[in-house]
Design a protein around this motif. Structure first.
Motif, PDB file in Angstrom:
ATOM      1  N   HIS A 187       0.849  -1.187   0.000  1.00 65.84           N
ATOM      2  CA  HIS A 187       0.000   0.000   0.000  1.00 65.84           C
ATOM      3  C   HIS A 187       0.885   1.238   0.000  1.00 65.84           C
ATOM      4  O   HIS A 187       1.397   1.645   1.049  1.00 65.84           O
ATOM      5  N   ALA A 188       1.069   1.825  -1.173  1.00 64.15           N
ATOM      6  CA  ALA A 188       1.977   2.961  -1.321  1.00 64.15           C
ATOM      7  C   ALA A 188       1.308   4.263  -0.900  1.00 64.15           C
ATOM      8  O   ALA A 188       0.085   4.414  -0.961  1.00 64.15           O
ATOM      9  N   ALA A 189       2.139   5.206  -0.481  1.00 67.41           N
ATOM     10  CA  ALA A 189       1.738   6.595  -0.289  1.00 67.41           C
ATOM     11  C   ALA A 189       2.333   7.419  -1.429  1.00 67.41           C
ATOM     12  O   ALA A 189       3.193   6.934  -2.173  1.00 67.41           O
ATOM     13  N   LEU A 190       1.879   8.669  -1.568  1.00 67.39           N
ATOM     14  CA  LEU A 190       2.330   9.527  -2.669  1.00 67.39           C
ATOM     15  C   LEU A 190       3.036  10.764  -2.137  1.00 67.39           C
ATOM     16  O   LEU A 190       2.666  11.316  -1.090  1.00 67.39           O
ATOM     17  N   ARG A 191       4.049  11.193  -2.863  1.00 69.05           N
ATOM     18  CA  ARG A 191       4.740  12.448  -2.568  1.00 69.05           C
ATOM     19  C   ARG A 191       5.038  13.143  -3.884  1.00 69.05           C
ATOM     20  O   ARG A 191       5.456  12.499  -4.856  1.00 69.05           O
ATOM     21  N   VAL A 192       4.810  14.458  -3.911  1.00 67.68           N
ATOM     22  CA  VAL A 192       5.125  15.267  -5.087  1.00 67.68           C
ATOM     23  C   VAL A 192       6.300  16.167  -4.736  1.00 67.68           C
ATOM     24  O   VAL A 192       6.279  16.900  -3.736  1.00 67.68           O
ATOM     25  N   LEU A 193       7.355  16.067  -5.547  1.00 62.36           N
ATOM     26  CA  LEU A 193       8.590  16.814  -5.320  1.00 62.36           C
ATOM     27  C   LEU A 193       8.804  17.868  -6.399  1.00 62.36           C
ATOM     28  O   LEU A 193       8.306  17.743  -7.527  1.00 62.36           O
ATOM     29  N   ARG A 194       9.581  18.885  -6.049  1.00 65.21           N
ATOM     30  CA  ARG A 194      10.126  19.795  -7.044  1.00 65.21           C
ATOM     31  C   ARG A 194      11.429  19.185  -7.584  1.00 65.21           C
ATOM     32  O   ARG A 194      11.990  18.269  -6.969  1.00 65.21           O
ATOM     33  N   PRO A 195      11.936  19.691  -8.686  1.00 63.38           N
ATOM     34  CA  PRO A 195      13.196  19.144  -9.220  1.00 63.38           C
ATOM     35  C   PRO A 195      14.385  19.256  -8.271  1.00 63.38           C
ATOM     36  O   PRO A 195      15.364  18.518  -8.433  1.00 63.38           O
ATOM     37  N   LEU A 202      -4.791   1.039   3.236  1.00 62.07           N
ATOM     38  CA  LEU A 202      -5.247   1.545   1.948  1.00 62.07           C
ATOM     39  C   LEU A 202      -4.053   2.003   1.127  1.00 62.07           C
ATOM     40  O   LEU A 202      -3.114   2.603   1.652  1.00 62.07           O
ATOM     41  N   GLY A 203      -4.096   1.752  -0.163  1.00 58.09           N
ATOM     42  CA  GLY A 203      -3.008   2.129  -1.041  1.00 58.09           C
ATOM     43  C   GLY A 203      -3.398   3.226  -2.016  1.00 58.09           C
ATOM     44  O   GLY A 203      -4.584   3.487  -2.263  1.00 58.09           O
ATOM     45  N   LEU A 204      -2.374   3.863  -2.589  1.00 56.10           N
ATOM     46  CA  LEU A 204      -2.538   4.876  -3.627  1.00 56.10           C
ATOM     47  C   LEU A 204      -1.592   4.547  -4.772  1.00 56.10           C
ATOM     48  O   LEU A 204      -0.568   3.898  -4.580  1.00 56.10           O
ATOM     49  N   GLU A 205      -1.922   5.009  -5.968  1.00 59.34           N
ATOM     50  CA  GLU A 205      -1.031   4.832  -7.112  1.00 59.34           C
ATOM     51  C   GLU A 205      -1.111   6.043  -8.023  1.00 59.34           C
ATOM     52  O   GLU A 205      -2.140   6.713  -8.097  1.00 59.34           O
ATOM     53  N   VAL A 206      -0.005   6.336  -8.693  1.00 59.44           N
ATOM     54  CA  VAL A 206       0.055   7.447  -9.646  1.00 59.44           C
ATOM     55  C   VAL A 206      -0.434   6.958 -10.999  1.00 59.44           C
ATOM     56  O   VAL A 206       0.081   5.980 -11.536  1.00 59.44           O
ATOM     57  N   LEU A 207      -1.424   7.649 -11.567  1.00 55.69           N
ATOM     58  CA  LEU A 207      -1.914   7.335 -12.902  1.00 55.69           C
ATOM     59  C   LEU A 207      -1.456   8.355 -13.942  1.00 55.69           C
ATOM     60  O   LEU A 207      -1.504   8.063 -15.133  1.00 55.69           O
ATOM     61  N   GLY A 208      -1.034   9.543 -13.503  1.00 57.42           N
ATOM     62  CA  GLY A 208      -0.455  10.485 -14.455  1.00 57.42           C
ATOM     63  C   GLY A 208      -0.923  11.915 -14.268  1.00 57.42           C
ATOM     64  O   GLY A 208      -2.073  12.175 -13.896  1.00 57.42           O
ATOM     65  N   PHE A 209      -0.004  12.868 -14.537  1.00 62.94           N
ATOM     66  CA  PHE A 209      -0.356  14.283 -14.547  1.00 62.94           C
ATOM     67  C   PHE A 209      -1.194  14.608 -15.785  1.00 62.94           C
ATOM     68  O   PHE A 209      -1.054  13.968 -16.835  1.00 62.94           O
TER      69      PHE A 209
END
Length: 601
Positions: free
Chosen positions: A185-193, A211-218
């Protein structure tokens, strides 16, 4: 594309034709150059990458390696093809790149040492990449790489992490991570460059549920900070739009009974929705302004991948158990058809529901046309374990059917597609839970008159191979023959030798390391029960396999040898399976022959 190396000869059996017939994957296309596509095919007898210029119709083979190549990505401008270069299937290597129009391969990111891949995102500027890596020594790292500059590390953690996507302007990087120690069950993080954090989303916190999360795309639109993600908040996978800059979430409640995945249409105004339910799938278009859901017509069966094109059409890879795969388009017809041998059809699959100890179990049954039981029957267990069998074309089961066997595939607890609780049920009693479901379906198969109890074959690859060996030891009276392909055989040794990401998964499944929970590893290891095995055992394994390493297979085989138990072992020079058609055919032939020799006539 090159012609198939094997002619369509009438004396070749259908089962072999199914393996030799040229196949193609769903073509990927460059975001800013949609006429440039990349796909995988076995047209030369080995699975390799191919470039396709849709404007001219020209196709060319990009990679050519003895053990094949399947991991490749187009840069958004279509100028370059990135492909992952490992050693003979060991999954440990570097990214290389080659001009789309052809040329010399070169290291894509000079300065990065070999590693296991952990996601890749390529920017639209043509010079920036975000590279995810993992090694046993370093854990997970993420690097920002720009052409002409040294790569810069922007993330590091011992637990597994994966690069999800890069925003349109390259200013936002989405990661999936398991810093909390739950690899399921992954968590999400959004980083700057520069590696600084913009936003985080973690559904593993604040409650008793996992509960898990997944990235589907920007969103593929300039200046758009919306990130499409998948979540499990209502007990299944569903999409949600998270505006990273605004900090808002737009829940997408769809009246569909199964798991729901999605990807963006190229203009960002709609989502292409893939709905999977009870081993079949279908497509929809979701208009984000009106929330109108429109079904996209596809034949009954399974859509293995789909993509929306700039003109609004949708291309998808479709098959059923009876009909071979084809890349189709909503504009009509087949998008990409390789030349050469025609793939013969097989027989349709039948659905069976069996009451089990944890709820209703879904099994898929194929049998020779017109055959009546009791039949020699193969229980073919899927890998994963977080995967599921579906109504899709599979050459292996079709080969067994051609030879007079019924084939039963069981979506045991641990399988995806039946809700989060079903998938998560296998934790701690790993392997034993799944085999309880297999036993229930076996009882149905025998009592219904379909299966001959004296001629039952237990088989599978990867996790299915693990369950095969565990089943032969814990249910020794149930099976006449066992065929285990790239299996886990000695769980403790497998843990110590396997790639780091799989160690993290095992810690999640079993609740710790072999030193922390030795009783669980012992209870779930086939090696524990090897002296109870009565059926003849066939094992095949890749000597370079990082997922089910060869040393732990050898440990199991030595125990069989000590007992003088009937067994055969086949080792081949590849990793977790082979990408060479001749090798695949050889392995299936050996499996069929082993069953023929050891089953009652």
């Amino acid at each position: 594309m090159s012609e198939s190396s094997t002619p369509d000869t009438p004396d070749m059996p259908d089962w072999e034709k199914r393996f030799r017939a040229p196949r193609v994957s769903l073509p990927d296309w460059a975001d800013d150059a949609p006429d440039r596509s990349l796909f995988v095919s076995n047209a030369t007898g080995t699975y390799e990458l191919y470039a396709w210029d849709r404007a001219t119709g020209a196709q060319r083979q990009v990679t050519d390696r003895p053990n094949g190549t399947t991991d490749g990505v187009l840069t958004p401008d279509g100028a370059w093809i990135w492909w992952f270069d490992d050693k003979d299937g060991d999954e440990f290597g570097i990214w290389r790149r080659q001009p789309f129009t052809g040329g010399v391969d070169e290291p894509a990111v000079p300065g990065l040492d070999p590693s296991y891949p952990a996601g890749l995102a390529l920017a639209r500027d043509g010079r920036t990449a975000v590279v995810g890596r993992s090694t046993d020594e370093e854990g997970s790292t993420v690097h920002l790489a720009r052409t002409g500059e040294d790569p810069v590390e922007i993330y590091r953690h011992r637990e597994s992490a994966n690069v999800g996507d890069l925003s349109y302007d390259g200013s936002l990087i989405a990661l999936e991570h398991t810093e909390h120690g739950d690899a399921m069950h992954a968590a999400l993080r959004v980083l700057r460059p520069d590696g600084s954090t913009v936003a985080e989303l973690d559904d593993t916190k604040g409650g008793s549920e996992e509960l898990g999360l997944e990235v589907l795309g920007f969103a593929p639109v300039e200046g758009d900070t919306r990130l499409l993600i998948g979540h499990q908040r209502r007990g299944r996978w569903e999409p949600l739009v998270w505006d990273v800059a605004a900090g808002t979430e737009t829940d997408l409640v769809l009246d569909l009974p199964g798991d729901v995945g999605a990807e963006w249409y190229p203009d960002g105004s709609a989502l292409l929705v893939e709905h999977g339910f009870e081993a079949r799938s279908e497509l929809f278009r979701l208009d984000l302004a009106t929330h109108r859901l429109t079904r996209i017509p596809t034949p009954p069966g399974t859509v293995s991948g789909a993509t929306a094109r700039p003109d609004g059409s949708v291309e998808y890879l479709w098959s059923s158990a009876a009909e071979p795969p084809a890349v189709r388009s909503t504009t009509g017809g087949v998008v990409l058809a390789p030349p050469g041998l025609t793939c013969p059809p097989s027989v349709a699959v039948e659905d069976v529901w069996v009451e089990g100890p944890g709820g209703r179990i879904h099994a898929l049954v194929q049998k020779p046309a017109g055959a009546t039981g009791p039949l020699p029957t193969v229980f073919d267990l899927h890998g994963g374990p977080t995967w599921h069998d579906s109504d899709s074309f599979a050459a292996g089961p079709a080969a067994w059917v051609d030879h007079g066997y019924a084939v039963i595939r069981v979506n045991y607890r641990g399988s995806t597609g039946y809700g989060r609780a079903w998938t998560d049920a296998l934790k701690h009693r790993v392997g034993l839970i799944e085999l309880e479901d297999v036993a229930a379906v076996r009882e149905w198969a025998v009592s219904s008159g379909l299966a001959d109890p004296e001629r039952l074959v237990l088989t599978g690859a990867s996790w299915g191979g693990y369950l095969t060996l565990l089943g032969l030891g814990t249910q020794p009276e149930a099976w006449a023959v066992g065929i285990a392909v790239v299996p886990v055989a000695d769980y403790v040794t497998a843990y110590h030798d396997e790639m780091e990401a799989l160690k993290a998964m095992d810690r999640t499944l079993l609740g710790g390391t072999p030193e922390e929970v030795p009783e669980r590893f012992e209870a779930s290891s086939p090696l524990t029960y090897v002296d109870q095995v009565k059926a003849p055992v066939y094992l095949s394994a890749g000597v370079n396999d990082p997922r089910c390493p060869i040393r732990q297979v050898d440990n199991y085989v030595k125990r069989l040898q000590t007992r003088g138990a009937p067994h055969e072992v086949y080792r081949y020079d590849a990793g977790h399976g082979s990408l060479v058609v001749d090798e695949r055919i050889k392995q299936v032939r050996l499996e069929l022959e082993f069953a023929r020799r050891h089953l009652p006539a």
